[in-house]
Design a protein around this motif. Structure first.
Motif, PDB file in Angstrom:
ATOM      1  N   CYS A 400       0.825  -1.200   0.000  1.00 25.23           N
ATOM      2  CA  CYS A 400       0.000   0.000   0.000  1.00 25.23           C
ATOM      3  C   CYS A 400       0.867   1.260   0.000  1.00 25.23           C
ATOM      4  CB  CYS A 400      -0.939  -0.009   1.207  1.00 25.23           C
ATOM      5  SG  CYS A 400      -2.089   1.390   1.269  1.00 25.23           S
ATOM      6  N   ARG A 401       1.952   1.235   0.746  1.00 28.31           N
ATOM      7  CA  ARG A 401       2.829   2.399   0.795  1.00 28.31           C
ATOM      8  C   ARG A 401       3.443   2.682  -0.569  1.00 28.31           C
ATOM      9  NH1 ARG A 401       4.125   7.073   3.825  1.00 28.31           N
ATOM     10  NH2 ARG A 401       5.026   8.070   2.016  1.00 28.31           N
ATOM     11  N   ARG A 402       3.815   1.637  -1.304  1.00 25.61           N
ATOM     12  CA  ARG A 402       4.382   1.844  -2.639  1.00 25.61           C
ATOM     13  C   ARG A 402       3.343   2.436  -3.584  1.00 25.61           C
ATOM     14  NH1 ARG A 402       7.016  -2.990  -1.254  1.00 25.61           N
ATOM     15  NH2 ARG A 402       5.417  -4.270  -2.263  1.00 25.61           N
ATOM     16  N   LEU A 403       2.099   1.956  -3.488  1.00 26.38           N
ATOM     17  CA  LEU A 403       1.037   2.541  -4.297  1.00 26.38           C
ATOM     18  C   LEU A 403       0.839   4.019  -3.954  1.00 26.38           C
ATOM     19  CD1 LEU A 403      -1.605  -0.336  -4.125  1.00 26.38           C
ATOM     20  CD2 LEU A 403      -0.361   0.403  -6.161  1.00 26.38           C
ATOM     21  N   LEU A 404       0.887   4.340  -2.661  1.00 25.26           N
ATOM     22  CA  LEU A 404       0.731   5.728  -2.231  1.00 25.26           C
ATOM     23  C   LEU A 404       1.853   6.602  -2.779  1.00 25.26           C
ATOM     24  CD1 LEU A 404      -0.687   7.878  -0.508  1.00 25.26           C
ATOM     25  CD2 LEU A 404       0.656   7.091   1.454  1.00 25.26           C
ATOM     26  N   ASP A 405       3.079   6.093  -2.751  1.00 26.67           N
ATOM     27  CA  ASP A 405       4.206   6.880  -3.253  1.00 26.67           C
ATOM     28  C   ASP A 405       4.110   7.103  -4.762  1.00 26.67           C
ATOM     29  OD1 ASP A 405       5.296   7.153  -0.754  1.00 26.67           O
ATOM     30  OD2 ASP A 405       6.641   5.431  -0.944  1.00 26.67           O
ATOM     31  N   ASP A 406       3.479   6.164  -5.481  1.00 23.88           N
ATOM     32  CA  ASP A 406       3.262   6.367  -6.913  1.00 23.88           C
ATOM     33  C   ASP A 406       2.327   7.553  -7.153  1.00 23.88           C
ATOM     34  OD1 ASP A 406       4.883   4.291  -7.648  1.00 23.88           O
ATOM     35  OD2 ASP A 406       3.259   2.826  -7.826  1.00 23.88           O
ATOM     36  N   LEU A 407       1.375   7.751  -6.220  1.00 20.84           N
ATOM     37  CA  LEU A 407       0.399   8.828  -6.371  1.00 20.84           C
ATOM     38  C   LEU A 407       0.931  10.156  -5.869  1.00 20.84           C
ATOM     39  CD1 LEU A 407      -2.827   6.937  -5.271  1.00 20.84           C
ATOM     40  CD2 LEU A 407      -2.434   7.956  -7.506  1.00 20.84           C
ATOM     41  N   ALA A 427      -5.259  10.460  -2.305  1.00 25.87           N
ATOM     42  CA  ALA A 427      -4.228   9.500  -2.701  1.00 25.87           C
ATOM     43  C   ALA A 427      -4.148   8.348  -1.705  1.00 25.87           C
ATOM     44  CB  ALA A 427      -2.879  10.207  -2.818  1.00 25.87           C
ATOM     45  N   LEU A 428      -4.217   8.660  -0.412  1.00 22.83           N
ATOM     46  CA  LEU A 428      -4.143   7.613   0.609  1.00 22.83           C
ATOM     47  C   LEU A 428      -5.354   6.690   0.523  1.00 22.83           C
ATOM     48  CD1 LEU A 428      -2.879   6.303   3.076  1.00 22.83           C
ATOM     49  CD2 LEU A 428      -3.901   8.093   4.503  1.00 22.83           C
ATOM     50  N   ALA A 429      -6.552   7.263   0.377  1.00 22.52           N
ATOM     51  CA  ALA A 429      -7.763   6.436   0.287  1.00 22.52           C
ATOM     52  C   ALA A 429      -7.742   5.560  -0.963  1.00 22.52           C
ATOM     53  CB  ALA A 429      -9.001   7.322   0.287  1.00 22.52           C
ATOM     54  N   TYR A 452      -2.040  19.836 -11.431  1.00 19.49           N
ATOM     55  CA  TYR A 452      -1.845  19.239 -12.753  1.00 19.49           C
ATOM     56  C   TYR A 452      -0.791  18.136 -12.726  1.00 19.49           C
ATOM     57  CZ  TYR A 452      -4.640  23.063 -14.654  1.00 19.49           C
ATOM     58  OH  TYR A 452      -5.667  23.928 -14.933  1.00 19.49           O
ATOM     59  N   ARG A 453       0.291  18.345 -11.992  1.00 14.44           N
ATOM     60  CA  ARG A 453       1.323  17.308 -11.921  1.00 14.44           C
ATOM     61  C   ARG A 453       0.781  16.067 -11.225  1.00 14.44           C
ATOM     62  NH1 ARG A 453       6.718  18.279 -11.315  1.00 14.44           N
ATOM     63  NH2 ARG A 453       6.321  20.126 -12.575  1.00 14.44           N
ATOM     64  N   ALA A 454       0.053  16.244 -10.135  1.00 14.85           N
ATOM     65  CA  ALA A 454      -0.527  15.105  -9.433  1.00 14.85           C
ATOM     66  C   ALA A 454      -1.563  14.398 -10.307  1.00 14.85           C
ATOM     67  CB  ALA A 454      -1.155  15.556  -8.115  1.00 14.85           C
ATOM     68  N   LYS A 455      -2.297  15.178 -11.121  1.00 15.06           N
ATOM     69  CA  LYS A 455      -3.273  14.552 -12.024  1.00 15.06           C
ATOM     70  C   LYS A 455      -2.576  13.704 -13.081  1.00 15.06           C
ATOM     71  CE  LYS A 455      -6.182  17.886 -13.301  1.00 15.06           C
ATOM     72  NZ  LYS A 455      -7.395  18.470 -13.934  1.00 15.06           N
ATOM     73  N   GLU A 456      -1.408  14.152 -13.547  1.00 19.65           N
ATOM     74  CA  GLU A 456      -0.660  13.341 -14.504  1.00 19.65           C
ATOM     75  C   GLU A 456      -0.243  12.020 -13.865  1.00 19.65           C
ATOM     76  OE1 GLU A 456       2.604  15.704 -15.763  1.00 19.65           O
ATOM     77  OE2 GLU A 456       1.389  17.130 -16.904  1.00 19.65           O
ATOM     78  N   PHE A 458      -1.768  10.600 -11.322  1.00 12.63           N
ATOM     79  CA  PHE A 458      -2.992   9.849 -11.119  1.00 12.63           C
ATOM     80  C   PHE A 458      -3.432   9.179 -12.418  1.00 12.63           C
ATOM     81  CE2 PHE A 458      -7.644   9.878 -11.527  1.00 12.63           C
ATOM     82  CZ  PHE A 458      -7.971   8.998 -10.501  1.00 12.63           C
ATOM     83  N   ALA A 459      -3.351   9.912 -13.536  1.00  8.34           N
ATOM     84  CA  ALA A 459      -3.724   9.335 -14.823  1.00  8.34           C
ATOM     85  C   ALA A 459      -2.847   8.135 -15.164  1.00  8.34           C
ATOM     86  CB  ALA A 459      -3.620  10.396 -15.922  1.00  8.34           C
ATOM     87  N   ALA A 460      -1.567   8.209 -14.825  1.00  9.46           N
ATOM     88  CA  ALA A 460      -0.676   7.075 -15.071  1.00  9.46           C
ATOM     89  C   ALA A 460      -1.102   5.870 -14.237  1.00  9.46           C
ATOM     90  CB  ALA A 460       0.767   7.472 -14.755  1.00  9.46           C
ATOM     91  N   VAL A 461      -1.531   6.111 -12.994  1.00  7.70           N
ATOM     92  CA  VAL A 461      -2.008   5.018 -12.148  1.00  7.70           C
ATOM     93  C   VAL A 461      -3.268   4.392 -12.743  1.00  7.70           C
ATOM     94  CG1 VAL A 461      -2.996   4.457  -9.892  1.00  7.70           C
ATOM     95  CG2 VAL A 461      -0.966   5.902 -10.040  1.00  7.70           C
TER      96      VAL A 461
END
Length: 540
Positions: A400-407, A427-429, A452-456, A458-461
């Motif tokens: 879960c922590r790795r997924l969070l760091d991706d976001l 991102a945590l949820a 916008y950077r976080a959305k990019e 998120f879109a990759a996820v």
């Protein structure tokens, strides 16, 4: 009207100040747009205007903040209530009454305004925001966008001289957002109200702004006209990205300005092949919903909807506020009410109705992140939430922590979820939900609070989830996100599906849901800056 003089804010336990030596002057009657990365300090800057920082948030403030001549060090929020009106990111958290009409009147009651004045202002505000039909509705039965408009109205009835709005259009459909911004600009132009707006969806607001304040991420700010600041920062709306790609100068701030420049660009794109449509789904659907009905007292939220969801597909669920998007998601997931219809999800044990199995098993079939992601978070730290998610899903520790760091990287493990920004909580949820690897992931307004950077990221996820064979459904008003990631768009109105098809086909046919690039380059079929960049590479 608002003066910051060498203002620094440091929270307990933080190695660096959230704001550092900020000096800023905002004149009466200005509309000032505040932008910056998620967690950069935008909410701290806004809360300092009415004294919430540091009187209620804690931390240490040095320097001075004055509003209409009042020093916030000596005037706590109650002493500034007649001057400053604030609407936070989460409208529901700020409501203190039960119904829309009561909420609109509450602030005026605290200011001891005469009853005839209150009645008149309530009626004016109901009409101004287009919510007269909601006046007797319980606040908790409203959609997120409707709650947002009520929260803004509750502040407007007090007629403050300064209006502070934190993500005011994040939960609004495009048309409703334009209506709210038209009201805000009318307050600025006609009544001289000073407005501070923090908004990640700059494409909606920047054309109306007189001044832009950008938080650089290290506690400092840059300010100036929107064109000046946007020329030097990396967080820009699609329109500015298109202008940079095309070499336009000055950079356009509105679709109208961009279309005046776009003739040459359209000519260069004329010979490029149109973007390829997404491949048709292969195989049977992973989720089948038939004749789904959701009713609430006095209203039908979902009226007999049929929906098929396929593995590897990203589906955008769109429609105006109150059209039934959230109700449909909850009914499909199994936790929400469903008065009619069937839902079947293909899992390891065959076709199963998520509503007919225990909640933990349902999570393995359909994961859902609601509009208020904090509802899923109940432990004391980020690390505890991640560890609990790993245990409940049977995943390896640290997944879960790795997924969070991706976001969103760099989130402190010991931070309490309530102390996170809206985007960080989301991102945590999301990480907590997708660690269970459900075949269907439902996300309700997932980009609220994301820059916008976080959305990019998120879109990759989202693309990664689809590439792994999961179906992702986004209930969203963010047309730019939909243009970037969605294969298919389903549009709801009054609980019924009124349009469905490939994303480009549906979005290009709708003035309300078309992204900025499509509006500028119409009638050509481009939706995103990246599509234009690839096309120009082909045409030279």
């Amino acid at each position: 009207m608002i003066e910051f003089h060498r203002v620094s804010v440091r929270y307990a336990g933080s190695p660096e100040p959230m704001l550092r030596e900020v000096t800023l002057s905002i004149a009466e009657g200005e509309l000032c747009l505040v932008v910056g990365r998620t967690g950069a300090g935008k909410s701290t800057l806004l809360r300092a205007v009415n004294g919430l920082v540091p009187h209620f948030t804690g931390g240490t403030l040095s320097g001075t903040v004055t509003v209409a001549g009042r020093d916030t060090r000596h005037h706590p929020p109650r002493d500034l209530a007649d001057v400053v009106g604030v609407v936070g990111q989460d409208p529901l958290a700020g409501f203190v009454t039960d119904t829309v009409e009561e909420e609109l009147a509450y602030g005026m009651e605290q200011l001891a305004l005469p009853a005839p004045v209150m009645r008149k202002r309530v009626e004016e505000t109901l009409d101004l925001l287009g919510i007269a039909d909601l006046r007797h509705r319980p606040l908790r039965t409203l959609s997120g966008g409707q709650q947002q408009r009520v929260a803004i109205g509750a502040v407007l009835t007090c007629q403050p001289r300064v209006l502070v709005l934190d993500e005011p259009t994040s939960a609004l459909d495009p048309t409703a957002a334009e209506d709210v911004l038209a009201v805000v600009t009318r307050l600025v132009h006609d009544l001289g109200v000073t407005v501070l707006v923090a908004e990640h969806r700059m494409e909606r607001v920047v054309q109306y702004a007189d001044r832009l304040v950008g938080l650089t991420g290290d506690g400092r700010v840059v300010d100036g006209t929107p064109a000046e600041v946007l020329a030097g920062i990396d967080l820009v709306p699609p329109l500015i990205g298109l202008g940079r790609l095309a070499g336009w100068s000055p950079l356009p701030l509105s679709v109208r300005d961009a279309r005046r420049h776009a003739g040459d660009l359209r000519a260069r794109l004329a010979g490029a092949p149109a973007p390829a449509p997404p491949p048709a789904p292969v195989g049977p659907p992973v989720l089948t919903a038939r004749d789904v009905v959701v009713r609430y007292p006095g209203t039908v939220a979902v009226a007999g909807v049929d929906l098929d969801l396929y593995p590897g597909e990203v589906v955008a669920l769109m429609g105006r506020n109150g059209s039934g998007k959230s109700s449909l998601l909850w009914a499909v997931q199994g936790s929400g009410p469903r008065q009619g219809g069937t839902v079947r999800v293909t899992g390891p044990d065959g076709a199963v109705d998520p509503a007919a199995v225990p909640a933990q098993r349902a999570r393995r079939l359909v994961g859902l992140v609601p509009q208020t992601p904090g509802d899923l978070l109940y432990l004391e730290t980020v690390a505890a939430e991640c560890a609990q998610a790993d245990r409940e899903s049977g995943a390896d520790p640290g997944t879960c922590r790795r997924l969070l760091d991706d976001l969103t990287g760099g989130l402190p493990a010991d931070r309490h979820p309530r102390d996170l920004s809206e985007g960080q909580r989301l991102a945590l949820a999301l990480a907590v939900q997708i660690v269970t690897t459900p075949p269907v992931v439902l996300l309700d307004e997932p980009t609220r609070g994301l820059d916008y950077r976080a959305k990019e990221q998120f879109a990759a996820v989202v693309r990664g989830l689809a590439a792994a064979g999961r179906c992702v459904v986004l209930a969203t008003h963010d047309v730019e996100l939909v243009a970037t990631v969605a294969h298919r768009v389903v549009v709801l109105a009054e609980g019924e599906i009124v349009a469905a098809g490939p994303a480009a086909e549906v979005m290009l046919a709708s003035p309300a849901f078309a992204p900025q690039v499509a509006k500028v380059l119409a009638p050509q079929p481009w939706l995103t800056v990246e599509q234009v960049r690839r096309a120009l590479a082909v045409t030279g």
